[in-house]
Design a protein around this motif. Structure first.
Motif, PDB file in Angstrom:
ATOM      1  N   ARG A  60      56.109  45.232  21.069  1.00  0.00           N
ATOM      2  CA  ARG A  60      55.280  44.295  20.305  1.00  0.00           C
ATOM      3  C   ARG A  60      55.933  42.913  20.249  1.00  0.00           C
ATOM      4  O   ARG A  60      55.265  41.884  20.369  1.00  0.00           O
ATOM      5  N   LEU A  61      57.256  42.879  20.088  1.00  0.00           N
ATOM      6  CA  LEU A  61      57.964  41.606  20.006  1.00  0.00           C
ATOM      7  C   LEU A  61      58.000  40.883  21.349  1.00  0.00           C
ATOM      8  O   LEU A  61      57.852  39.661  21.414  1.00  0.00           O
ATOM      9  N   LEU A  62      58.225  41.634  22.407  1.00  0.00           N
ATOM     10  CA  LEU A  62      58.377  41.015  23.723  1.00  0.00           C
ATOM     11  C   LEU A  62      57.049  40.668  24.374  1.00  0.00           C
ATOM     12  O   LEU A  62      56.975  39.777  25.214  1.00  0.00           O
ATOM     13  N   THR A  63      55.992  41.369  24.023  1.00  0.00           N
ATOM     14  CA  THR A  63      54.658  41.295  24.636  1.00  0.00           C
ATOM     15  C   THR A  63      54.689  41.931  26.020  1.00  0.00           C
ATOM     16  O   THR A  63      55.737  42.040  26.656  1.00  0.00           O
ATOM     17  N   LYS A  64      53.554  42.348  26.506  1.00  0.00           N
ATOM     18  CA  LYS A  64      53.457  43.087  27.762  1.00  0.00           C
ATOM     19  C   LYS A  64      54.009  42.285  28.939  1.00  0.00           C
ATOM     20  O   LYS A  64      54.630  42.823  29.851  1.00  0.00           O
ATOM     21  N   SER A  65      53.827  40.967  28.924  1.00  0.00           N
ATOM     22  CA  SER A  65      54.240  40.143  30.066  1.00  0.00           C
ATOM     23  C   SER A  65      55.751  40.143  30.275  1.00  0.00           C
ATOM     24  O   SER A  65      56.232  39.953  31.389  1.00  0.00           O
ATOM     25  N   LYS A  66      56.529  40.368  29.205  1.00  0.00           N
ATOM     26  CA  LYS A  66      57.983  40.356  29.311  1.00  0.00           C
ATOM     27  C   LYS A  66      58.593  41.749  29.252  1.00  0.00           C
ATOM     28  O   LYS A  66      59.803  41.903  29.363  1.00  0.00           O
ATOM     29  N   MET A  67      57.768  42.752  29.067  1.00  0.00           N
ATOM     30  CA  MET A  67      58.267  44.103  28.906  1.00  0.00           C
ATOM     31  C   MET A  67      58.662  44.697  30.243  1.00  0.00           C
ATOM     32  O   MET A  67      57.983  44.496  31.244  1.00  0.00           O
ATOM     33  N   VAL A  68      59.770  45.427  30.256  1.00  0.00           N
ATOM     34  CA  VAL A  68      60.260  46.066  31.463  1.00  0.00           C
ATOM     35  C   VAL A  68      59.536  47.398  31.668  1.00  0.00           C
ATOM     36  O   VAL A  68      59.355  48.164  30.731  1.00  0.00           O
ATOM     37  N   GLY A  69      59.122  47.673  32.895  1.00  0.00           N
ATOM     38  CA  GLY A  69      58.498  48.959  33.192  1.00  0.00           C
ATOM     39  C   GLY A  69      57.098  49.083  32.639  1.00  0.00           C
ATOM     40  O   GLY A  69      56.361  48.100  32.539  1.00  0.00           O
ATOM     41  N   CYS A  70      56.730  50.313  32.258  1.00  0.00           N
ATOM     42  CA  CYS A  70      55.346  50.626  31.904  1.00  0.00           C
ATOM     43  C   CYS A  70      55.090  50.749  30.407  1.00  0.00           C
ATOM     44  O   CYS A  70      53.964  51.062  30.000  1.00  0.00           O
ATOM     45  N   PHE A  71      56.114  50.526  29.572  1.00  0.00           N
ATOM     46  CA  PHE A  71      55.900  50.674  28.135  1.00  0.00           C
ATOM     47  C   PHE A  71      54.840  49.705  27.617  1.00  0.00           C
ATOM     48  O   PHE A  71      54.110  50.007  26.676  1.00  0.00           O
ATOM     49  N   GLY A  72      54.751  48.523  28.234  1.00  0.00           N
ATOM     50  CA  GLY A  72      53.718  47.563  27.826  1.00  0.00           C
ATOM     51  C   GLY A  72      52.330  48.123  28.009  1.00  0.00           C
ATOM     52  O   GLY A  72      51.427  47.880  27.195  1.00  0.00           O
ATOM     53  N   ASN A  73      52.124  48.910  29.074  1.00  0.00           N
ATOM     54  CA  ASN A  73      50.811  49.517  29.309  1.00  0.00           C
ATOM     55  C   ASN A  73      50.475  50.542  28.233  1.00  0.00           C
ATOM     56  O   ASN A  73      49.318  50.667  27.813  1.00  0.00           O
TER      57      ASN A  73
END
Length: 228
Positions: A45-58
């Protein structure tokens, strides 16, 4: 750690533009160690999907897409997981301190060891609320839970620490410095430079993100120029 800015003194190998080590106080080390208490959901949530490593953003986006549907049971917990209870009860540089929470106990006044966060609703001359598991009375008496002050204890003692480029932390010592200089093959202190850094939330998030991708975290965050 209530301060909005933390301070690091970087010792830099000028020739190779890399951090040899950083001199840090208790507040910085408490912040770095507190990242271990941060749930992955909060990090996404803090990093946002665009900065997230791997698939956790999805995964996080999927929960958001299902938020207003009947398919999801624990939406609030997944989107806003709680930070682990610890001497630094949250990560103040990244997440604001927790505010007081409202709970409710048995209205008979005899069973305060039982409480609920379900808010009672009064309508049509009756309460709609949780029931005391002992006497079955309404749980409608207010109890305000005030969180302890963050960083009342912290994780480490109030001394000066060395933080390596790969975030290894140790107490400052002459022996450790000499070992590092030998490891970096630095035989002339004139090839070193010092740089004082005041960093806040943006850099704190970069430290979190970069720590999952690189071994030279401090160099990546504070020395490498990012493309805009």
């Amino acid at each position: 750690m209530a301060a909005s800015k933390l301070r690091l003194k970087l010792v830099i190998d000028k020739k190779n533009n890399r951090v040899v080590y950083a001199e840090a106080g208790k507040d910085v080390v408490d912040f770095l160690f507190s990242l271990l208490c941060l749930p992955i959901g909060s990090a996404v949530r803090l990093l946002t999907k665009s900065k997230m490593v791997g698939c956790f953003g999805n995964l996080y986006v999927s929960v958001g897409n299902l938020y207003n549907t009947s398919y999801l049971n624990s939406k609030d917990f997944l989107l806003n997981p709680k930070v682990a209870d610890a001497p630094c009860i949250n990560v103040p540089l990244l997440i604001p301190s927790t505010t007081a929470k409202q709970f409710y106990s048995c209205s008979s006044g005899n069973h305060h060891n039982h409480f609920t966060n379900k808010r009672p609703v009064y309508s049509s001359n009756r309460y709609s609320c949780a029931r005391c598991p002992v006497c079955r009375d309404n749980m409608s008496s207010k109890i305000t839970c005030v969180p302890k002050a963050p960083d009342a204890i912290g994780y480490v003692k109030e001394v000066v620490y060395m933080v390596m480029d790969n975030l290894t932390v140790m107490p400052m010592s002459t022996t450790a410095i000499i070992t590092l200089l030998e490891e970096f093959r630095i035989d002339n202190v004139k090839s070193l430079d010092e740089k004082v850094i005041d960093f806040g939330k943006e850099e704190g998030l970069e430290l979190l993100r970069t720590s999952w991708q690189f071994e030279n975290v401090l160099s990546q965050v504070f020395l490498v120029k990012k493309e805009k």
